[in-house]
Design an enzyme around this catalytic site. Structure first.
Site, PDB file in Angstrom:
ATOM      1  N   GLU A  17       8.004   7.702  25.403  1.00 48.40           N
ATOM      2  CA  GLU A  17       9.600   7.027  25.051  1.00 48.40           C
ATOM      3  C   GLU A  17       9.318   5.990  23.986  1.00 48.40           C
ATOM      4  OE1 GLU A  17      12.110   8.239  28.901  1.00 48.40           O
ATOM      5  OE2 GLU A  17      10.733   6.713  29.020  1.00 48.40           O
ATOM      6  N   GLU A  73       7.771  12.551  34.347  1.00 46.82           N
ATOM      7  CA  GLU A  73       8.541  11.641  35.578  1.00 46.82           C
ATOM      8  C   GLU A  73       9.241  12.612  36.668  1.00 46.82           C
ATOM      9  OE1 GLU A  73       9.291  11.476  32.274  1.00 46.82           O
ATOM     10  OE2 GLU A  73       9.540   9.210  31.906  1.00 46.82           O
ATOM     11  N   GLY A 111       7.261   6.684  29.913  1.00 43.54           N
ATOM     12  CA  GLY A 111       7.707   5.484  29.095  1.00 43.54           C
ATOM     13  C   GLY A 111       6.593   5.198  27.872  1.00 43.54           C
ATOM     14  N   ALA A 114       5.689   3.972  32.544  1.00 42.14           N
ATOM     15  CA  ALA A 114       5.894   2.472  33.124  1.00 42.14           C
ATOM     16  C   ALA A 114       4.896   2.440  34.471  1.00 42.14           C
ATOM     17  CB  ALA A 114       7.257   2.756  33.491  1.00 42.14           C
TER      18      ALA A 114
HETATM   19  N1  DAK Z   1       1.378   3.273  36.638  1.00 37.48           N
HETATM   20  C1  DAK Z   1       0.450   2.514  37.037  1.00 37.48           C
HETATM   21  N2  DAK Z   1      -0.787   2.909  37.294  1.00 37.48           N
HETATM   22  C2  DAK Z   1      -1.146   3.831  36.450  1.00 37.48           C
HETATM   23  C3  DAK Z   1      -0.303   4.860  35.774  1.00 37.48           C
HETATM   24  C4  DAK Z   1       0.796   4.349  35.835  1.00 37.48           C
HETATM   25  N3  DAK Z   1       1.852   5.213  34.955  1.00 37.48           N
HETATM   26  N4  DAK Z   1      -1.086   5.824  35.146  1.00 37.48           N
HETATM   27  C5  DAK Z   1      -2.312   5.524  35.266  1.00 37.48           C
HETATM   28  N5  DAK Z   1      -2.718   4.609  36.246  1.00 37.48           N
HETATM   29  C6  DAK Z   1      -3.805   3.857  36.855  1.00 37.48           C
HETATM   30  C7  DAK Z   1      -4.269   4.816  37.816  1.00 37.48           C
HETATM   31  O1  DAK Z   1      -3.504   4.563  39.039  1.00 37.48           O
HETATM   32  C8  DAK Z   1      -5.880   4.301  37.880  1.00 37.48           C
HETATM   33  O2  DAK Z   1      -5.829   3.179  38.509  1.00 37.48           O
HETATM   34  P1  DAK Z   1      -6.792   2.816  39.785  1.00 37.48           P
HETATM   35  O3  DAK Z   1      -6.769   4.031  40.957  1.00 37.48           O
HETATM   36  O4  DAK Z   1      -8.298   3.116  38.868  1.00 37.48           O
HETATM   37  O5  DAK Z   1      -6.604   1.391  40.215  1.00 37.48           O
HETATM   38  C9  DAK Z   1      -5.930   4.193  36.299  1.00 37.48           C
HETATM   39  O6  DAK Z   1      -4.946   4.025  35.992  1.00 37.48           O
HETATM   40  C10 DAK Z   1      -7.047   5.381  35.909  1.00 37.48           C
HETATM   41  O7  DAK Z   1      -6.096   6.237  36.092  1.00 37.48           O
HETATM   42  P2  DAK Z   1      -6.493   7.933  36.697  1.00 37.48           P
HETATM   43  O8  DAK Z   1      -7.684   7.702  37.537  1.00 37.48           O
HETATM   44  O9  DAK Z   1      -5.228   8.726  37.313  1.00 37.48           O
HETATM   45  O10 DAK Z   1      -7.032   8.670  35.261  1.00 37.48           O
HETATM   46  P3  DAK Z   1      -6.941  10.231  34.998  1.00 37.48           P
HETATM   47  O11 DAK Z   1      -7.797  10.345  33.721  1.00 37.48           O
HETATM   48  O12 DAK Z   1      -7.745  10.826  36.188  1.00 37.48           O
HETATM   49  O13 DAK Z   1      -5.591  10.653  34.752  1.00 37.48           O
HETATM   50  C11 DAK Z   1      -3.450  10.597  33.840  1.00 37.48           C
HETATM   51  C12 DAK Z   1      -5.145  10.094  33.785  1.00 37.48           C
HETATM   52  C13 DAK Z   1      -2.695   9.881  32.725  1.00 37.48           C
HETATM   53  C14 DAK Z   1      -3.163  11.927  33.629  1.00 37.48           C
HETATM   54  C15 DAK Z   1      -2.956  10.081  35.233  1.00 37.48           C
HETATM   55  O14 DAK Z   1      -3.176   8.506  35.382  1.00 37.48           O
HETATM   56  C16 DAK Z   1      -1.378  10.043  35.557  1.00 37.48           C
HETATM   57  O15 DAK Z   1      -0.896  11.036  35.515  1.00 37.48           O
HETATM   58  N6  DAK Z   1      -0.762   8.881  35.208  1.00 37.48           N
HETATM   59  C17 DAK Z   1       0.835   8.877  35.697  1.00 37.48           C
HETATM   60  C18 DAK Z   1       1.561   9.372  34.436  1.00 37.48           C
HETATM   61  C19 DAK Z   1       3.021   9.414  34.813  1.00 37.48           C
HETATM   62  O16 DAK Z   1       3.442   9.982  35.745  1.00 37.48           O
HETATM   63  N7  DAK Z   1       3.695   8.598  33.934  1.00 37.48           N
HETATM   64  C20 DAK Z   1       5.062   8.550  34.069  1.00 37.48           C
HETATM   65  C21 DAK Z   1       5.586   6.965  34.795  1.00 37.48           C
HETATM   66  S1  DAK Z   1       7.374   7.081  34.941  1.00 37.48           S
HETATM   67  C22 DAK Z   1      12.933   3.000  31.962  1.00 37.48           C
HETATM   68  C23 DAK Z   1      12.096   2.913  31.108  1.00 37.48           C
HETATM   69  C24 DAK Z   1      10.777   3.501  31.243  1.00 37.48           C
HETATM   70  C25 DAK Z   1      10.724   4.517  32.424  1.00 37.48           C
HETATM   71  C26 DAK Z   1      11.609   4.460  33.260  1.00 37.48           C
HETATM   72  C27 DAK Z   1      12.912   3.821  33.116  1.00 37.48           C
HETATM   73  N8  DAK Z   1      14.074   1.987  31.655  1.00 37.48           N
HETATM   74  C28 DAK Z   1      14.194   1.278  30.542  1.00 37.48           C
HETATM   75  C29 DAK Z   1      15.497   2.198  32.661  1.00 37.48           C
HETATM   76  C30 DAK Z   1       9.389   4.941  32.409  1.00 37.48           C
HETATM   77  C31 DAK Z   1       9.149   5.642  33.636  1.00 37.48           C
HETATM   78  C32 DAK Z   1       7.746   6.324  33.561  1.00 37.48           C
HETATM   79  O17 DAK Z   1       6.893   6.194  32.746  1.00 37.48           O
END
Ligand code: DAK
Length: 258
Positions: A112, A132, A109, A65
């Site tokens: 998921e 998360e 997400g 997300a």
């Molecule tokens: N959100 C927003 N931007 C993201 C992102 C994300 N989840 N993941 C990556 N980006 C963006 C980065 O901010 C970066 O943007 P700029 O800085 O260039 O503007 C760009 O994508 C490239 O990312 P990185 O520079 O970080 O790229 P790397 O190759 O170094 O790293 C990575 C890739 C995937 C390991 C890293 O980006 C990362 O750790 N990303 C976050 C992964 C994460 O924590 N995902 C979980 C998010 S929480 C629900 C439904 C769904 C959910 C909850 C509730 N309901 C129905 C109630 C879900 C929650 C989640 O998914």
């Protein structure tokens, strides 16, 4: 179909959807989820479409997300708005078979939504995880539930508690994905599988899906009964007569989806 965050197109009997927010690794923002819903609705309504494919880019299926959209929301705000709930289950409620073709990151997400699909085909570059906890929150769209049912408690606990990311080989070993394919061949192999399923009788494919999914929701005895009733109901289809006659006559069946 003109979208900003996804690409959706008809490829014969296959409804092909590619998440397309490359600058954010296909992070699932509000607008993307809305567009995904619209595309799925359209393909569900289109009787010429038998199978849907959901994919991302070479680098990411979806990195979760959109953290930027979530980070400043407070509790009352997300509770009252039932934040990111509407539309998030649309992939799971699709009645036609959905294949996820995952390359690169499928995190949070993203993992998921892949698990909401019926079959996951993974490129050898695929990485799955529920990170998360690193953000001070927990999975919110089935990560603690579907992942546990698919890979078992210990591994699901490890992934959700530590945020560890799993590679494609491990995902295949523990049953999260049905197959690992060389990244260069992923889309072609996915299309081959989609076309194979699309050549079947659509109502029968939908019944198979409904029956397999039932096994997640009920006891074995109830599930077997449900399966038996659907099995009997296939004898009301012209496609059952055609399928069995074609076998006896040693020719390929011509299904009419009725
Ligand atoms: N959100 C927003 N931007 C993201 C992102 C994300 N989840 N993941 C990556 N980006 C963006 C980065 O901010 C970066 O943007 P700029 O800085 O260039 O503007 C760009 O994508 C490239 O990312 P990185 O520079 O970080 O790229 P790397 O190759 O170094 O790293 C990575 C890739 C995937 C390991 C890293 O980006 C990362 O750790 N990303 C976050 C992964 C994460 O924590 N995902 C979980 C998010 S929480 C629900 C439904 C769904 C959910 C909850 C509730 N309901 C129905 C109630 C879900 C929650 C989640 O998914």
């Amino acid at each position: 179909m003109n979208y900003q965050n996804i690409i959706a197109e008809k490829r014969g009997k296959v409804g092909w959807i590619a998440l397309n927010r490359p600058k954010a690794l296909n992070a699932l923002c509000h607008d993307l989820i809305q567009e995904l819903n619209q595309a799925i609705n359209q393909f569900e309504d289109d009787t010429s479409i038998h199978v849907l494919v959901l994919t991302g880019s070479e680098k990411a299926f979806a990195a979760g997300a959109d953290i930027r959209e979530m980070k400043d929301r407070d509790y009352m705000d997300v509770y009252k708005a039932d934040f990111i709930t509407k539309g998030w289950q649309r992939v799971a409620s699709c009645r036609k078979p959905v294949i996820a073709a995952v390359a690169g990151y499928a995190l949070g997400g993203g993992c998921e939504i892949a698990m909401m699909c019926d079959i996951i085909l993974a490129a050898d570059t695929a990485k799955f995880g529920q990170p998360e906890i690193n953000l001070g929150t927990i999975p919110g769209s089935g990560g603690t539930q579907r992942l546990t049912k698919i890979i078992g408690k210990s591994k699901a606990m490890e992934m959700c508690l530590s945020g560890r990311i799993m590679d494609a080989a491990e995902a295949e070993k523990c049953g999260l994905v049905s197959r690992v394919i060389a990244a260069a061949d992923l889309l072609q192999e996915t299309m081959k599988l989609a076309e194979k399923i699309a050549a079947m009788s659509l109502p029968v494919a939908m019944m198979v899906k409904e029956s397999v999914n039932r096994s997640y929701e009920t006891t074995l005895a109830e599930g077997l009964l449900f399966e038996r009733r659907l099995f009997h109901s296939t004898f009301a289809l012209q496609d059952q007569k055609e399928g069995m006659n074609a076998f006896v006559e040693k020719r390929p069946p011509q299904f009419k989806n009725i």
